[in-house]
Design an enzyme around this catalytic site. Structure first.
Site, PDB file in Angstrom:
ATOM      1  CB  SER A   1      -8.313   3.654   3.070  1.00 36.13           C
ATOM      2  OG  SER A   1      -7.264   2.880   4.205  1.00 36.13           O
TER       3      SER A   1
ATOM      4  CB  SER B   1      -7.888   0.965   5.465  1.00 39.06           C
ATOM      5  OG  SER B   1      -9.357   1.776   5.414  1.00 39.06           O
TER       6      SER B   1
ATOM      7  CE  LYS C   1      -3.852   1.840   2.966  1.00 37.93           C
ATOM      8  NZ  LYS C   1      -4.701   1.356   4.336  1.00 37.93           N
TER       9      LYS C   1
HETATM   10  N1  GLN Z   1     -13.492   4.445   6.770  1.00 36.09           N
HETATM   11  C1  GLN Z   1     -12.774   4.718   7.866  1.00 36.09           C
HETATM   12  C2  GLN Z   1     -12.521   5.885   7.563  1.00 36.09           C
HETATM   13  O1  GLN Z   1     -12.386   6.632   6.642  1.00 36.09           O
HETATM   14  C3  GLN Z   1     -11.254   3.837   8.206  1.00 36.09           C
HETATM   15  C4  GLN Z   1     -10.253   4.049   7.572  1.00 36.09           C
HETATM   16  C5  GLN Z   1      -9.358   3.071   7.554  1.00 36.09           C
HETATM   17  O2  GLN Z   1      -9.141   2.251   8.555  1.00 36.09           O
HETATM   18  N2  GLN Z   1      -7.550   3.797   7.621  1.00 36.09           N
HETATM   19  O3  GLN Z   1     -11.796   6.682   8.172  1.00 36.09           O
END
Ligand code: GLN
Length: 483
Positions: free
Chosen positions: A155, A179, A77
């Site tokens: 994400s 995410s 990532k």
């Molecule tokens: N969807 C969640 C957010 O937007 C989780 C994001 C994440 O785990 N990096 O904060």
């Protein structure tokens, strides 16, 4: 040989028996990545260096000096700093950023012989649930149909799309509120968020430091264990890293553990759609068949988890992202005076969602609102942690859906942040409590899209999480029919 659908575990065997070379394997995946550019899963490929590293791995294999992941090409990532290699966090702010250091997790992977294929797409600074906030455009779910584009989740959407679309054997993700797990569910792969402190956060671009955690995204449960064994470990450069014995999740993996499985009554409500409830019940049957005991549990503060998460994570994000001031890192929009420089750099460098989080964060931390929002959220966080502690007196693991739906269509939620945040309803309580959890594919929705289920464990009991996941994996026998 079908190199396309191969698991990491199978690759290791083939490499060891010299049925295939790392160079062939790496070249194959680089070619596939190029050929599937429409998935937009990678922000950058590491083509030349990857082949060089593969040649070195082949030398080691031929001299029997292989390391645990020798010669395996993987995707990372683009939130993990990689020395001298572009690390963007999918933001304009870091578009030209080449770190001078390597993150601990990626260093652990290279030291174990893994090879960097490329850096994968994500929501900007890991803020999002659909990969649509990326400065480089959204990644596409490989399960999309000809006439409909579905999001891969976020994400870590690029990593999930790369593994699901067979353009990486395995990948890393990070999980702050879901995410790793939610994109794994949307793309039909395995995604494991370890216990907070299991993997070092050093060198991972920070979003919310009390929640961020790295983990593997793979095709199988065994592969997740193989990856985590290498990624995990104490690191004195991260003050929240846990100083524990070296793990051996892969070796310890059993599929016949007699576990007590908790089903939270608050999660099984009438707002959840029928096909998810049906699959959930099917999973419960799988556990029963394996002599596991099913226990109803109570997580009374769950309903406050989403609000708590968005207050705490945004507060921490506003503080972490203060470092992007146009002076020390990345983008600089020059100006007459320093205040204008800050303003212009930050206005131009950050996307809309990131600005929204910074604004929420500075608001909840400001003098007049701190007690009402931030402090209260911290108190609720303690209650959520206690809910789990109590539940785990009665059970070994907790079994829930990963997300309230299958993948949604691109563009359908991006203008409605509340709808977008609701995706995280099952994943954020776990993050607030710092617990380990995996998402494991169970079946297909009526739209022919994957649905994953979440298995949550006690702190540092990834062994039970992986064992329970193995029971689901063997019974569900989820077949990837993408592409
Ligand atoms: N969807 C969640 C957010 O937007 C989780 C994001 C994440 O785990 N990096 O904060």
């Amino acid at each position: 040989m079908d190199l396309k659908n191969i698991s990491l575990e199978e690759c290791l065997k083939l490499l060891k028996k010299k049925k295939i070379s790392s160079k062939e394997l790496t070249a194959f995946y680089l070619k596939e990545a190029e050929a599937n550019k429409d998935l937009n899963a990678y922000i950058s490929l590491n083509s030349d260096n990857a082949i060089k590293s593969a040649e070195e791995s082949d030398k080691r294999i031929s001299t029997n000096t292989s390391r645990p992941l020798e010669g395996i090409p993987i995707a990372i990532k683009d939130l993990f700093c990689t020395k001298d290699i572009s690390t963007t966090a999918a933001s304009k702010m870091l578009n030209d950023f080449k770190p001078t250091y390597e993150s601990t997790v990626t260093q652990n992977l290279w030291d174990a012989g893994a090879i960097l294929l490329g850096k994968t797409n994500l929501d900007e600074f890991a803020m999002g649930s659909s990969n649509e906030t990326s400065f480089f455009g959204a990644s596409i779910n490989p399960w999309s149909k000809d006439n409909k584009k579905y999001v891969p989740g976020g994400s870590s959407g690029g990593s999930a799309a790369a593994v699901s679309g067979n353009i990486a054997i395995a990948a890393t993700g990070t999980d702050t509120g879901g995410s790793i797990r939610q994109p794994a569910s949307y793309c039909g792969i395995v995604g494991l968020k370890p216990t907070y402190g299991r993997c070092s956060r050093w060198g991972i671009v920070s979003f919310a430091s009390s929640l961020d955690q790295a983990g593997p995204m793979t095709k199988t449960v065994n592969d997740a264990a193989l990856m985590l064994d290498v990624m995990a470990g104490y690191d004195k450069k991260d003050s929240t890293s846990a100083n524990l014995e070296k793990t051996n999740f892969y070796k310890n993996l059993k599929n016949n553990k007699k576990l007590r499985i908790g089903i939270p009554k608050q999660y099984k409500n009438d707002q959840l759609n029928d096909e998810i409830i049906k699959l959930w019940d099917l999973g419960i049957e799988y556990f029963k068949k394996n002599n596991c005991e099913i226990v109803e549990i109570d997580l009374p503060h769950t309903e406050y988890a989403l609000a708590t998460y968005y207050i705490i994570s945004s507060a921490e994000a506003s503080s972490n992202l203060a470092r992007y001031d146009g002076i020390r890192y990345g983008l600089r929009n020059n100006s007459e005076n320093i205040n204008d420089l800050y303003e212009q750099t930050r206005s131009d460098g950050f996307g809309e969602e990131v600005k929204r989080r910074i604004m929420i964060g500075t608001y909840v931390l400001s003098a007049g609102y701190y007690d009402a929002y931030y402090l209260k959220a911290q108190k609720v966080r303690s209650k959520i942690i206690n809910d789990f502690k109590k539940a785990f007196e009665k059970v070994d693991i907790i079994f829930t859906p990963t997300a309230p739906s299958d993948a949604f269509e691109e563009g359908s939620k991006i203008d409605d942040p509340i709808q977008m945040y609701l995706n995280d309803v099952f994943t954020v309580p776990v993050s607030l409590a710092g617990l380990p959890a995996i998402s494991i594919p169970m079946g297909l929705s009526s739209n022919d899209l994957p649905l994953g289920f979440q298995i949550i464990g006690k702190s540092f009991d990834e062994d039970s999480v992986l064992s329970a996941a193995k029971i689901i994996e063997e019974n569900a026998n989820f077949k990837k029919e993408v592409g």
